[in-house]
Structure formats: C-alpha cells, structure tokens
Design a protein around this motif. Structure first.
Motif, PDB file in Angstrom:
ATOM      1  N   THR A   2      -2.869   8.538  13.876  1.00 47.69           N
ATOM      2  CA  THR A   2      -1.853   7.663  13.305  1.00 47.69           C
ATOM      3  C   THR A   2      -2.483   6.839  12.190  1.00 47.69           C
ATOM      4  O   THR A   2      -3.596   6.356  12.321  1.00 47.69           O
ATOM      5  N   TYR A   3      -1.750   6.690  11.112  1.00 49.92           N
ATOM      6  CA  TYR A   3      -2.189   5.895   9.979  1.00 49.92           C
ATOM      7  C   TYR A   3      -1.225   4.728   9.816  1.00 49.92           C
ATOM      8  O   TYR A   3      -0.070   4.821  10.200  1.00 49.92           O
ATOM      9  N   GLU A   4      -1.728   3.649   9.248  1.00 52.62           N
ATOM     10  CA  GLU A   4      -0.859   2.504   9.007  1.00 52.62           C
ATOM     11  C   GLU A   4      -1.076   1.982   7.599  1.00 52.62           C
ATOM     12  O   GLU A   4      -2.207   1.895   7.131  1.00 52.62           O
ATOM     13  N   LEU A  32       6.565   6.860  11.819  1.00 45.65           N
ATOM     14  CA  LEU A  32       6.633   6.719  13.271  1.00 45.65           C
ATOM     15  C   LEU A  32       7.172   5.356  13.705  1.00 45.65           C
ATOM     16  O   LEU A  32       7.860   5.241  14.712  1.00 45.65           O
ATOM     17  N   ALA A  49       3.698   2.691  10.264  1.00 47.96           N
ATOM     18  CA  ALA A  49       2.856   3.647  10.968  1.00 47.96           C
ATOM     19  C   ALA A  49       3.409   5.040  10.678  1.00 47.96           C
ATOM     20  O   ALA A  49       4.628   5.248  10.702  1.00 47.96           O
ATOM     21  N   HIS A  50       2.504   5.979  10.394  1.00 46.03           N
ATOM     22  CA  HIS A  50       2.964   7.333  10.056  1.00 46.03           C
ATOM     23  C   HIS A  50       1.941   8.372  10.504  1.00 46.03           C
ATOM     24  O   HIS A  50       0.836   8.039  10.927  1.00 46.03           O
ATOM     25  N   ASP A  51       2.343   9.638  10.390  1.00 46.10           N
ATOM     26  CA  ASP A  51       1.515  10.746  10.871  1.00 46.10           C
ATOM     27  C   ASP A  51       0.563  11.309   9.823  1.00 46.10           C
ATOM     28  O   ASP A  51      -0.078  12.326  10.048  1.00 46.10           O
ATOM     29  N   SER A  78      -5.814   4.164  11.978  1.00 48.45           N
ATOM     30  CA  SER A  78      -5.877   3.809  13.392  1.00 48.45           C
ATOM     31  C   SER A  78      -6.613   4.909  14.157  1.00 48.45           C
ATOM     32  O   SER A  78      -6.419   6.083  13.857  1.00 48.45           O
TER      33      SER A  78
END
Length: 79
Positions: A2-4, A32, A49-51, A78
């Motif tokens: 997960t990236y933010e 997300l 937050a995304h994939d 993350s």
C-alpha cells in the motif's frame, strides 16, 4: 503493498466540500482509502491510500476537478 500520498489542499470550507473531494478522489481506479482532515479557513489535509496504480498527477487533477487547489504534496510508502 500500500502506498500513501499526503496533500495539503486549499479551498475546503465545510464538510460538504470534504465529501465532494473524497468522492472525486475515491472514483480513481486503485484508490483504497481517502481521508480528509478539514481545517476551515486554512489549508486542509488529504491522505490517499492506493495500490500503486494511482499517480500524483491523477490525484491533483481530481482535486482540481472538485474545485480545490493542491498547495503541498508528500508520498509515503507503507510497509
């Protein structure tokens, strides 16, 4: 993984503004979760937050399309 991405956004003045921004950003493929920290009268916080498939440019365009302005940005990876 997960990236933010965290943004500072100007122009948000009420919960309706925050809801409009949230819906616009949530519509992006790969998002997300969206969190808005509303601070009326000051720039507010936006966390996305995304994939890994969402780009900074896409989020900034969604913010612009919702009628607000990005004034700051930071990417966070993350674990």
């Amino acid at each position: 993984m997960t990236y933010e991405m965290q943004y500072t956004v100007s122009g948000l003045s009420c919960s309706s503004c925050a809801n409009a921004l949230t819906k616009r950003v949530e519509a992006l493929d790969g998002v997300l979760e969206v969190r808005v920290d509303l601070v009326p009268g000051q720039p507010s916080g936006l966390a996305v937050a995304h994939d890994g498939a969402v780009t900074d440019k896409q989020v900034q365009e969604a913010v612009d399309d919702a009628g607000f302005t990005v004034v700051g940005f930071m990417a966070v990876e993350s674990p």
